[in-house]
Design an enzyme around this catalytic site. Structure first.
Site, PDB file in Angstrom:
ATOM      1  N   VAL A  82      33.217  27.527 -22.473  1.00  0.00           N
ATOM      2  CA  VAL A  82      34.118  26.548 -21.844  1.00  0.00           C
ATOM      3  C   VAL A  82      33.350  25.781 -20.763  1.00  0.00           C
ATOM      4  O   VAL A  82      33.438  24.550 -20.665  1.00  0.00           O
ATOM      5  CB  VAL A  82      35.372  27.248 -21.267  1.00  0.00           C
ATOM      6  CG1 VAL A  82      36.162  26.312 -20.359  1.00  0.00           C
ATOM      7  CG2 VAL A  82      36.246  27.773 -22.398  1.00  0.00           C
ATOM      8  N   LYS A 121      43.244  36.037 -22.304  1.00  0.00           N
ATOM      9  CA  LYS A 121      43.548  37.372 -22.818  1.00  0.00           C
ATOM     10  C   LYS A 121      43.665  38.361 -21.668  1.00  0.00           C
ATOM     11  O   LYS A 121      42.972  38.228 -20.660  1.00  0.00           O
ATOM     12  CB  LYS A 121      42.410  37.840 -23.719  1.00  0.00           C
ATOM     13  CG  LYS A 121      42.257  37.008 -24.963  1.00  0.00           C
ATOM     14  CD  LYS A 121      41.364  37.738 -25.951  1.00  0.00           C
ATOM     15  CE  LYS A 121      41.272  36.962 -27.238  1.00  0.00           C
ATOM     16  NZ  LYS A 121      40.107  36.066 -27.269  1.00  0.00           N
ATOM     17  N   SER A 145      34.230  34.777 -14.536  1.00  0.00           N
ATOM     18  CA  SER A 145      33.634  33.792 -15.441  1.00  0.00           C
ATOM     19  C   SER A 145      33.299  32.492 -14.729  1.00  0.00           C
ATOM     20  O   SER A 145      34.084  31.993 -13.913  1.00  0.00           O
ATOM     21  CB  SER A 145      34.592  33.500 -16.588  1.00  0.00           C
ATOM     22  OG  SER A 145      34.064  32.465 -17.391  1.00  0.00           O
ATOM     23  N   ALA A 146      32.148  31.943 -15.096  1.00  0.00           N
ATOM     24  CA  ALA A 146      31.757  30.622 -14.581  1.00  0.00           C
ATOM     25  C   ALA A 146      32.745  29.537 -15.021  1.00  0.00           C
ATOM     26  O   ALA A 146      32.772  28.451 -14.441  1.00  0.00           O
ATOM     27  CB  ALA A 146      30.348  30.276 -15.063  1.00  0.00           C
ATOM     28  N   ASP A 147      33.575  29.843 -16.024  1.00  0.00           N
ATOM     29  CA  ASP A 147      34.574  28.853 -16.467  1.00  0.00           C
ATOM     30  C   ASP A 147      35.484  28.423 -15.316  1.00  0.00           C
ATOM     31  O   ASP A 147      35.890  27.258 -15.236  1.00  0.00           O
ATOM     32  CB  ASP A 147      35.477  29.433 -17.578  1.00  0.00           C
ATOM     33  CG  ASP A 147      34.738  29.701 -18.875  1.00  0.00           C
ATOM     34  OD1 ASP A 147      33.552  29.315 -18.989  1.00  0.00           O
ATOM     35  OD2 ASP A 147      35.344  30.321 -19.771  1.00  0.00           O
ATOM     36  N   GLU A 193      34.442  23.642 -28.322  1.00  0.00           N
ATOM     37  CA  GLU A 193      33.314  24.489 -27.914  1.00  0.00           C
ATOM     38  C   GLU A 193      32.648  25.178 -29.106  1.00  0.00           C
ATOM     39  O   GLU A 193      33.220  25.239 -30.202  1.00  0.00           O
ATOM     40  CB  GLU A 193      33.772  25.532 -26.896  1.00  0.00           C
ATOM     41  CG  GLU A 193      34.723  26.581 -27.452  1.00  0.00           C
ATOM     42  CD  GLU A 193      34.717  27.883 -26.643  1.00  0.00           C
ATOM     43  OE1 GLU A 193      33.679  28.567 -26.605  1.00  0.00           O
ATOM     44  OE2 GLU A 193      35.777  28.208 -26.067  1.00  0.00           O
ATOM     45  N   LYS A 201      24.422  32.524 -26.011  1.00  0.00           N
ATOM     46  CA  LYS A 201      25.686  32.091 -25.402  1.00  0.00           C
ATOM     47  C   LYS A 201      25.300  31.355 -24.118  1.00  0.00           C
ATOM     48  O   LYS A 201      24.727  31.955 -23.201  1.00  0.00           O
ATOM     49  CB  LYS A 201      26.541  33.329 -25.109  1.00  0.00           C
ATOM     50  CG  LYS A 201      27.848  33.051 -24.402  1.00  0.00           C
ATOM     51  CD  LYS A 201      28.575  34.360 -24.109  1.00  0.00           C
ATOM     52  CE  LYS A 201      29.552  34.208 -22.968  1.00  0.00           C
ATOM     53  NZ  LYS A 201      29.983  35.522 -22.439  1.00  0.00           N
ATOM     54  N   ASP A 231      32.604  40.420 -11.614  1.00  0.00           N
ATOM     55  CA  ASP A 231      32.523  39.686 -12.877  1.00  0.00           C
ATOM     56  C   ASP A 231      33.643  38.640 -12.957  1.00  0.00           C
ATOM     57  O   ASP A 231      34.786  38.952 -13.295  1.00  0.00           O
ATOM     58  CB  ASP A 231      32.584  40.648 -14.064  1.00  0.00           C
ATOM     59  CG  ASP A 231      32.275  39.953 -15.383  1.00  0.00           C
ATOM     60  OD1 ASP A 231      32.150  38.713 -15.389  1.00  0.00           O
ATOM     61  OD2 ASP A 231      32.152  40.656 -16.400  1.00  0.00           O
TER      62      ASP A 231
END
Ligand code: PSU
Ligand code: MN
Length: 307
Positions: free
Chosen positions: A109, A162, A143-145, A27, A89, A141
């Site tokens: 990602v 993390k 992540s779209a990951d 990435e 981003k 919130d």
């Protein structure tokens, strides 16, 4: 396969794919947003070298001047690293507008998986994935990951996530969406800077050959989703949990106090943690990416034997 008209596959990558040779995607958000210049460029080039030495072909993924790149040149990597935070981003929702406008994008990602899949690359190595943020029950919130892992058939090799995230909720989300979470040589989800998190993974797998087999079967079953392989940071580079957890808690509190939200949250937390730990975390971060690149390359080699 007919390739997307907006996609450029680097000649070395295209040749490897056509010959059924192993390829590993990488990435670019980690380059533009994850590390300072010049360590970001040095690390990105070194990761490519490690993949080559292991026996696979690296394909750093990015958007350059509106072109989706599966395989960046050295100049592209230097450009992304120098331009740093000025590169957008790029998550799934950003890609169409960036391409339409002919702009640059650093792939997360999510978008690395999308472009890897367009090019026919099945394995991708990175540092850490996005997930369900702490407090997501009010901020939403997530992540779209995680969504991408649920429907794009790429194996993502990372060092876990993390604890800026709510790791328990992240695992729940992945379970709901049918994404297998594998521990490489461990039954416990690694927490990026540390080898342990207190949360169990779904399965422990101990060899690249078995990782490749599981992924091949998933594809043969016709499942569309990805697979998450979590590879613990090597012991010698892992951080003191007390030190890193304090830095993470302070960073999360600071983000809340400053009202940081949306796509800025993750980069803000990562930068803050680096400040608070005086660069020790950067060193660990670099080493775990190398470690993941090696495992991804070995797994890609096993996968290419199965095809
Ligand atoms: N977590 C990390 N390091 C990273 C990222 C996340 O420990 O570099 C980056 C990755 O590119 C990841 C993205 O896909 O941040 C997730 O951002 P968000 O939480 O905004 O979805
Ligand atoms: Mn987010």
């Amino acid at each position: 396969m007919e390739l997307n008209k907006y996609l450029d596959v680097a000649p070395e990558v295209a040749a490897a794919l056509a010959a059924g040779k192993p390829v590993v995607a990488l990435e670019s958000t980690i380059i533009s947003h994850g590390m300072p210049y010049p360590q970001n460029v040095e690390t990105a080039l070194k990761v490519e070298e490690i993949i080559r030495q292991t026996g696979a072909v690296p394909a750093t993924i990015a958007v350059i001047g509106g072109r989706l790149k599966a395989g960046c040149s050295k100049e592209d990597i230097e450009h992304l690293g120098k331009k740093g935070l000025a590169v957008t981003k790029a998550s799934r929702r950003d890609l169409a507008v960036l391409v339409a406008r002919g702009e640059d994008g650093a792939t997360t990602v999510t978008t690395t998986m999308i472009i890897a899949h367009m090019a026919g690359i099945k394995i991708f190595a990175t540092g850490g994935i996005g997930g369900v943020h702490r407090g997501a029950e009010t901020t939403m919130d997530i992540s779209a990951d995680l969504e991408e892992l649920s429907h794009t058939p790429v194996m993502v090799v990372c060092a876990g996530a993390k604890s800026i995230l709510d790791l328990g909720l992240t695992l729940e989300y992945l379970e709901t969406h049918g994404v297998p979470v594998i521990g490489y040589g461990t039954k416990e989800l690694p927490a990026f800077y540390t080898r342990k998190s207190g949360f169990a993974v779904d399965y422990e797998i101990d060899t690249p050959a078995e990782l490749a087999k599981a992924f091949a079967v998933q594809q043969e079953l016709g499942f569309q989703g990805g697979m998450l392989v979590t590879n613990p940071i090597p012991e010698e580079y892992s951080m003191d949990p007390e030190v890193i957890n304090k830095a993470i808690n302070d960073a999360v509190a600071e983000a809340k106090a400053q009202g940081i939200h949306g796509k800025e949250t993750t980069p803000f937390l990562l930068a803050k943690i680096k400040d608070l730990t005086g660069g020790d975390s950067l060193d660990s971060n670099i080493q775990l990416v190398f470690n993941n690149a090696r495992l991804a390359a070995r797994t890609a080699m096993e996968l290419s034997k199965l095809a």
